[in-house]
Design a protein around this motif. Sequence first.
Motif, PDB file in Angstrom:
ATOM      1  N   ILE A 117       0.958  -1.310   0.100  1.00  0.00           N
ATOM      2  CA  ILE A 117       0.006  -0.058  -0.070  1.00  0.00           C
ATOM      3  C   ILE A 117       0.925   1.384  -0.053  1.00  0.00           C
ATOM      4  N   GLY A 118       2.174   1.036  -0.053  1.00  0.00           N
ATOM      5  CA  GLY A 118       2.949   2.133  -0.333  1.00  0.00           C
ATOM      6  C   GLY A 118       3.342   2.989   1.081  1.00  0.00           C
ATOM      7  N   LEU A 119       3.190   2.341   2.095  1.00  0.00           N
ATOM      8  CA  LEU A 119       3.361   2.965   3.421  1.00  0.00           C
ATOM      9  C   LEU A 119       4.507   2.126   4.102  1.00  0.00           C
ATOM     10  N   SER A 120       4.987   2.686   5.277  1.00  0.00           N
ATOM     11  CA  SER A 120       6.127   2.054   6.145  1.00  0.00           C
ATOM     12  C   SER A 120       5.430   1.653   7.247  1.00  0.00           C
ATOM     13  N   VAL A 121       5.987   0.408   7.924  1.00  0.00           N
ATOM     14  CA  VAL A 121       5.292  -0.234   9.017  1.00  0.00           C
ATOM     15  C   VAL A 121       5.331   1.155  10.171  1.00  0.00           C
ATOM     16  N   SER A 122       6.188   1.692  10.102  1.00  0.00           N
ATOM     17  CA  SER A 122       6.099   3.072  11.088  1.00  0.00           C
ATOM     18  C   SER A 122       5.120   3.933  10.823  1.00  0.00           C
ATOM     19  N   SER A 123       4.935   4.384   9.646  1.00  0.00           N
ATOM     20  CA  SER A 123       3.733   5.033   9.117  1.00  0.00           C
ATOM     21  C   SER A 123       2.578   4.676   9.701  1.00  0.00           C
ATOM     22  N   VAL A 124       2.110   3.319   9.320  1.00  0.00           N
ATOM     23  CA  VAL A 124       0.967   2.552   9.857  1.00  0.00           C
ATOM     24  C   VAL A 124       0.659   2.678  11.254  1.00  0.00           C
ATOM     25  N   PHE A 125       1.702   2.077  11.876  1.00  0.00           N
ATOM     26  CA  PHE A 125       1.650   2.074  13.420  1.00  0.00           C
ATOM     27  C   PHE A 125       1.408   3.759  13.974  1.00  0.00           C
ATOM     28  N   ASN A 126       1.866   4.681  13.439  1.00  0.00           N
ATOM     29  CA  ASN A 126       1.652   6.098  13.642  1.00  0.00           C
ATOM     30  C   ASN A 126       0.154   6.526  13.353  1.00  0.00           C
ATOM     31  N   MET A 127      -0.133   5.862  12.085  1.00  0.00           N
ATOM     32  CA  MET A 127      -1.759   6.272  11.940  1.00  0.00           C
ATOM     33  C   MET A 127      -2.491   5.547  12.836  1.00  0.00           C
ATOM     34  N   PHE A 128      -2.356   4.318  13.231  1.00  0.00           N
ATOM     35  CA  PHE A 128      -3.249   3.503  14.064  1.00  0.00           C
ATOM     36  C   PHE A 128      -3.196   4.424  15.435  1.00  0.00           C
ATOM     37  N   ALA A 129      -2.084   4.864  16.145  1.00  0.00           N
ATOM     38  CA  ALA A 129      -1.872   5.477  17.496  1.00  0.00           C
ATOM     39  C   ALA A 129      -2.540   6.773  17.338  1.00  0.00           C
ATOM     40  N   LYS A 130      -2.509   7.483  16.185  1.00  0.00           N
ATOM     41  CA  LYS A 130      -3.241   8.961  16.233  1.00  0.00           C
ATOM     42  C   LYS A 130      -4.593   8.745  15.996  1.00  0.00           C
ATOM     43  N   THR A 131      -4.986   7.486  15.414  1.00  0.00           N
ATOM     44  CA  THR A 131      -6.471   7.417  15.286  1.00  0.00           C
ATOM     45  C   THR A 131      -7.058   7.087  16.674  1.00  0.00           C
ATOM     46  N   VAL A 132      -6.510   5.955  17.483  1.00  0.00           N
ATOM     47  CA  VAL A 132      -6.548   5.656  18.874  1.00  0.00           C
ATOM     48  C   VAL A 132      -6.757   7.141  19.790  1.00  0.00           C
ATOM     49  N   VAL A 133      -5.872   7.662  19.704  1.00  0.00           N
ATOM     50  CA  VAL A 133      -5.650   9.108  20.490  1.00  0.00           C
ATOM     51  C   VAL A 133      -6.912  10.065  20.163  1.00  0.00           C
ATOM     52  N   ARG A 134      -7.158  10.236  18.777  1.00  0.00           N
ATOM     53  CA  ARG A 134      -8.138  11.055  18.481  1.00  0.00           C
ATOM     54  C   ARG A 134      -9.500  10.605  18.705  1.00  0.00           C
ATOM     55  N   GLU A 135      -9.937   9.222  18.627  1.00  0.00           N
ATOM     56  CA  GLU A 135     -11.076   8.834  18.773  1.00  0.00           C
ATOM     57  C   GLU A 135     -11.513   8.171  20.225  1.00  0.00           C
ATOM     58  N   GLN A 136     -10.350   8.095  20.986  1.00  0.00           N
ATOM     59  CA  GLN A 136     -10.454   7.557  22.130  1.00  0.00           C
ATOM     60  C   GLN A 136     -10.920   6.195  22.202  1.00  0.00           C
ATOM     61  N   ARG A 137     -10.526   5.357  21.243  1.00  0.00           N
ATOM     62  CA  ARG A 137     -11.040   4.062  21.300  1.00  0.00           C
ATOM     63  C   ARG A 137     -10.290   3.095  20.323  1.00  0.00           C
ATOM     64  N   ILE A 138     -10.204   1.899  20.258  1.00  0.00           N
ATOM     65  CA  ILE A 138      -9.377   0.991  19.422  1.00  0.00           C
ATOM     66  C   ILE A 138     -10.397   1.039  18.281  1.00  0.00           C
ATOM     67  N   PRO A 139      -9.675   1.403  16.984  1.00  0.00           N
ATOM     68  CA  PRO A 139     -10.774   1.554  15.630  1.00  0.00           C
ATOM     69  C   PRO A 139     -11.123   0.394  15.010  1.00  0.00           C
ATOM     70  N   PHE A 140     -11.403  -0.764  15.842  1.00  0.00           N
ATOM     71  CA  PHE A 140     -12.031  -2.094  15.297  1.00  0.00           C
ATOM     72  C   PHE A 140     -12.537  -2.499  16.450  1.00  0.00           C
ATOM     73  N   GLU A 141     -13.398  -3.588  15.937  1.00  0.00           N
ATOM     74  CA  GLU A 141     -13.962  -4.202  17.273  1.00  0.00           C
ATOM     75  C   GLU A 141     -13.284  -5.435  17.846  1.00  0.00           C
ATOM     76  N   ILE A 142     -13.282  -5.445  19.323  1.00  0.00           N
ATOM     77  CA  ILE A 142     -12.421  -6.462  20.037  1.00  0.00           C
ATOM     78  C   ILE A 142     -13.459  -7.234  20.809  1.00  0.00           C
ATOM     79  N   THR A 143     -13.516  -8.541  20.716  1.00  0.00           N
ATOM     80  CA  THR A 143     -14.490  -9.200  21.535  1.00  0.00           C
ATOM     81  C   THR A 143     -13.867 -10.605  21.989  1.00  0.00           C
ATOM     82  N   THR A 144     -14.613 -10.913  23.103  1.00  0.00           N
ATOM     83  CA  THR A 144     -14.035 -12.181  23.581  1.00  0.00           C
ATOM     84  C   THR A 144     -15.064 -13.514  23.259  1.00  0.00           C
ATOM     85  N   GLU A 145     -16.221 -12.966  22.589  1.00  0.00           N
ATOM     86  CA  GLU A 145     -17.178 -13.920  22.075  1.00  0.00           C
ATOM     87  C   GLU A 145     -16.584 -14.781  21.235  1.00  0.00           C
ATOM     88  N   VAL A 146     -16.919 -16.271  21.755  1.00  0.00           N
ATOM     89  CA  VAL A 146     -16.614 -17.451  20.866  1.00  0.00           C
ATOM     90  C   VAL A 146     -17.824 -18.135  20.879  1.00  0.00           C
TER      91      VAL A 146
END
Length: 93
Positions: free
Chosen positions: A25-54
């Motif tokens: 996708i033309g990005l570095s690993v560092s860039s992707v993790f930075n995007m993830f971290a900034k999204t978490v900080v901005r939205e104050q949530r993990i930007p995908f569903e996390i569940t323990t349902e099995v």
Amino acid sequence: MAQTNVNIRMDESTKKAFDLFCSEIGLSVSSVFNMFAKTVVREQRIPFEITTEVPNRDTFDAMNEYYEMLEHPEKYKRYSSFKDAVNEVLENA
């Protein structure tokens, strides 16, 4: 802004697959993790569903039976219609 290092541990196969994805996708690993971290900080949530349902035991068993049927259809009786299947069940009740 000052930069800092973050060390992340993951299994080798996941790292290789992630490196490949980032490269494709033309990005570095560092860039992707930075995007993830900034999204978490901005939205104050993990930007995908996390569940323990099995699946419960009944659902798990039904899923296994379905996959078994797909792999070995000769082991299972076929009906031409749902009505025929229900009629057989009612006759044998």
